[in-house]
Design a protein around this motif. Structure first.
Motif, mmCIF file in Angstrom:
data_model
loop_
_atom_site.group_PDB
_atom_site.id
_atom_site.type_symbol
_atom_site.label_atom_id
_atom_site.label_comp_id
_atom_site.label_asym_id
_atom_site.label_seq_id
_atom_site.Cartn_x
_atom_site.Cartn_y
_atom_site.Cartn_z
ATOM 1 N N TRP A 121 80.795 75.472 55.369
ATOM 2 C CA TRP A 121 80.190 75.831 54.091
ATOM 3 C C TRP A 121 78.777 75.275 53.930
ATOM 4 C CZ3 TRP A 121 79.122 71.226 51.894
ATOM 5 C CH2 TRP A 121 80.044 70.183 51.960
ATOM 6 N N ILE A 122 78.060 75.870 52.979
ATOM 7 C CA ILE A 122 76.747 75.373 52.537
ATOM 8 C C ILE A 122 76.804 75.256 51.015
ATOM 9 C CG2 ILE A 122 74.313 75.997 52.186
ATOM 10 C CD1 ILE A 122 74.352 77.369 54.898
ATOM 11 N N GLN A 123 76.285 74.164 50.498
ATOM 12 C CA GLN A 123 76.255 73.931 49.042
ATOM 13 C C GLN A 123 74.812 73.648 48.626
ATOM 14 O OE1 GLN A 123 79.254 73.186 46.789
ATOM 15 N NE2 GLN A 123 77.693 73.392 45.227
ATOM 16 N N LEU A 124 74.427 74.161 47.461
ATOM 17 C CA LEU A 124 73.053 73.953 46.979
ATOM 18 C C LEU A 124 73.063 73.372 45.562
ATOM 19 C CD1 LEU A 124 69.981 74.527 47.575
ATOM 20 C CD2 LEU A 124 70.328 76.747 46.467
ATOM 21 N N PHE A 125 72.217 72.369 45.328
ATOM 22 C CA PHE A 125 72.033 71.784 43.992
ATOM 23 C C PHE A 125 70.544 71.777 43.655
ATOM 24 C CE2 PHE A 125 75.882 69.667 45.553
ATOM 25 C CZ PHE A 125 76.745 69.835 44.482
ATOM 26 N N GLY A 126 70.250 71.894 42.370
ATOM 27 C CA GLY A 126 68.878 71.761 41.911
ATOM 28 C C GLY A 126 68.793 70.629 40.902
ATOM 29 N N VAL A 127 67.710 69.844 40.972
ATOM 30 C CA VAL A 127 67.486 68.790 39.975
ATOM 31 C C VAL A 127 66.430 69.305 38.998
ATOM 32 C CG1 VAL A 127 66.844 66.390 39.575
ATOM 33 C CG2 VAL A 127 68.007 67.024 41.698
ATOM 34 N N LEU A 128 66.852 69.468 37.748
ATOM 35 C CA LEU A 128 65.955 69.991 36.717
ATOM 36 C C LEU A 128 64.872 68.960 36.364
ATOM 37 C CD1 LEU A 128 68.755 71.519 34.495
ATOM 38 C CD2 LEU A 128 66.986 72.838 35.688
ATOM 39 N N LYS A 129 63.834 69.405 35.693
ATOM 40 C CA LYS A 129 62.718 68.504 35.365
ATOM 41 C C LYS A 129 63.158 67.347 34.462
ATOM 42 C CE LYS A 129 58.872 71.426 36.460
ATOM 43 N NZ LYS A 129 58.610 71.005 37.819
ATOM 44 N N ASP A 130 64.242 67.560 33.685
ATOM 45 C CA ASP A 130 64.731 66.467 32.830
ATOM 46 C C ASP A 130 65.731 65.566 33.558
ATOM 47 O OD1 ASP A 130 67.050 67.921 32.980
ATOM 48 O OD2 ASP A 130 67.166 68.432 30.852
ATOM 49 N N SER A 151 71.747 82.269 50.092
ATOM 50 C CA SER A 151 70.512 82.472 49.334
ATOM 51 C C SER A 151 70.835 82.813 47.886
ATOM 52 C CB SER A 151 69.661 83.575 49.969
ATOM 53 O OG SER A 151 70.349 84.795 49.929
ATOM 54 N N MET A 152 69.910 82.464 47.009
ATOM 55 C CA MET A 152 70.054 82.844 45.607
ATOM 56 C C MET A 152 68.703 82.823 44.904
ATOM 57 S SD MET A 152 71.700 79.795 43.390
ATOM 58 C CE MET A 152 71.732 80.955 42.039
ATOM 59 N N GLU A 153 68.659 83.526 43.771
ATOM 60 C CA GLU A 153 67.412 83.590 43.008
ATOM 61 C C GLU A 153 67.400 82.504 41.952
ATOM 62 O OE1 GLU A 153 67.802 87.574 41.739
ATOM 63 O OE2 GLU A 153 66.976 88.376 43.577
ATOM 64 N N ILE A 154 66.260 81.851 41.820
ATOM 65 C CA ILE A 154 66.122 80.792 40.816
ATOM 66 C C ILE A 154 64.753 80.921 40.144
ATOM 67 C CG2 ILE A 154 67.596 79.156 42.071
ATOM 68 C CD1 ILE A 154 64.995 77.682 42.903
ATOM 69 N N ASP A 155 64.588 80.147 39.085
ATOM 70 C CA ASP A 155 63.262 79.985 38.503
ATOM 71 C C ASP A 155 62.770 78.610 38.966
ATOM 72 O OD1 ASP A 155 60.997 79.716 37.042
ATOM 73 O OD2 ASP A 155 61.983 79.673 35.080
ATOM 74 N N ALA A 156 61.984 78.588 40.032
ATOM 75 C CA ALA A 156 61.609 77.323 40.671
ATOM 76 C C ALA A 156 60.864 76.384 39.730
ATOM 77 C CB ALA A 156 60.762 77.600 41.916
ATOM 78 N N ALA A 157 60.203 76.935 38.722
ATOM 79 C CA ALA A 157 59.428 76.101 37.797
ATOM 80 C C ALA A 157 60.317 75.153 36.992
ATOM 81 C CB ALA A 157 58.626 76.991 36.851
ATOM 82 N N GLN A 158 61.635 75.444 36.926
ATOM 83 C CA GLN A 158 62.572 74.589 36.185
ATOM 84 C C GLN A 158 62.907 73.296 36.933
ATOM 85 O OE1 GLN A 158 65.918 77.451 35.797
ATOM 86 N NE2 GLN A 158 65.869 76.795 33.658
ATOM 87 N N PHE A 159 62.667 73.305 38.260
ATOM 88 C CA PHE A 159 63.224 72.237 39.100
ATOM 89 C C PHE A 159 62.163 71.306 39.675
ATOM 90 C CE2 PHE A 159 66.131 75.831 39.299
ATOM 91 C CZ PHE A 159 67.346 75.226 39.025
ATOM 92 N N ASN A 160 62.601 70.043 39.919
ATOM 93 C CA ASN A 160 61.788 69.084 40.663
ATOM 94 C C ASN A 160 62.190 69.042 42.133
ATOM 95 O OD1 ASN A 160 60.035 68.065 38.784
ATOM 96 N ND2 ASN A 160 61.458 66.489 38.066
ATOM 97 N N HIS A 177 66.754 67.848 51.578
ATOM 98 C CA HIS A 177 66.232 68.068 50.243
ATOM 99 C C HIS A 177 64.782 68.556 50.302
ATOM 100 C CE1 HIS A 177 64.819 63.947 50.984
ATOM 101 N NE2 HIS A 177 63.823 64.289 50.219
ATOM 102 N N MET A 178 64.368 69.184 49.230
ATOM 103 C CA MET A 178 63.009 69.710 49.142
ATOM 104 C C MET A 178 62.426 69.369 47.781
ATOM 105 S SD MET A 178 61.893 73.685 48.875
ATOM 106 C CE MET A 178 61.551 74.123 50.557
ATOM 107 N N GLU A 179 61.203 68.845 47.797
ATOM 108 C CA GLU A 179 60.509 68.580 46.550
ATOM 109 C C GLU A 179 59.735 69.845 46.187
ATOM 110 O OE1 GLU A 179 58.368 64.934 46.778
ATOM 111 O OE2 GLU A 179 57.593 65.135 44.752
ATOM 112 N N ILE A 180 59.837 70.235 44.922
ATOM 113 C CA ILE A 180 59.142 71.469 44.525
ATOM 114 C C ILE A 180 57.816 71.116 43.867
ATOM 115 C CG2 ILE A 180 59.254 73.522 43.059
ATOM 116 C CD1 ILE A 180 62.249 73.513 43.458
#
Ligand code: FE2
Length: 180
Positions: A121-130, A151-160, A177-180
């Protein structure tokens, strides 16, 4: 087949009986059975990577409480080319101009894809700006059929940050991990 692990040097060998002496440290030592006997550890008859990790931890850090993070491998671990979940962010390339995030295991070197050895499996998490963590989903793969891509669609501006984990049935959990 049975997997055996040397209690002195942690050498693992697949054999009907434990070798004597150990082919790696060349001394007479005890071998522990580290075969998987239930579906949860990656498939009956395969190597149980959890048992291997537990035995290594016990030997190297006796008395220490094992944490999940101790088991997670990353950019400096051996075998990273085939196991690290590689995150790529393609801005504006999703539907309706959304951002597309793609996670691939084996971008540098392909990982085996057989029932005996595959990316489960592959799992993905995003850390929001808050600082809140958002679960961005998970894909489970069939060996020999699916490619380890999520793959999935996101609004990258929401995430750090974006974090991804992958799981190989033989080599455990890997993180990127990736810093946005
Ligand atoms: Fe692997």
């Amino acid at each position: 087949m049975t997997y055996w692990m040397c209690d002195k040097c942690s050498f693992v060998i697949e054999a009907p009986k434990p070798p004597d002496p150990c082919p790696s440290c060349h001394i007479k030592c005890a071998f522990n059975d580290v075969t998987c006997y239930t579906p949860e550890c990656g498939g009956i008859g395969s190597l149980d990577s959890r048992l291997v990790a537990q035995r290594v931890m016990k030997k190297e850090k006796p008395g220490k409480i094992m944490r999940f993070s101790d088991l997670v491998k990353g950019r400096n671990s051996e075998g990273k080319e085939k196991h690290i979940p590689s995150i790529e962010l393609m801005k504006g390339q999703g539907k309706g101009g959304k951002d597309l995030v793609e996670v691939v295991v084996g971008r540098e070197a392909p990982h085996p894809n057989t029932p005996e050895h595959y990316i489960v499996w592959i799992q993905l998490f995003g850390v929001l700006k808050d600082g809140h963590i958002l679960d961005l989903g998970r894909a489970v793969f069939k060996p020999g059929v699916d490619k380890p891509v999520y793959s999935m669609e996101i609004d990258a501006a929401q995430f750090n940050h974006l974090f991804s984990f992958s799981y190989c049935n033989l080599h455990g959990v890997w993180e990127q991990h990736m810093e946005i």
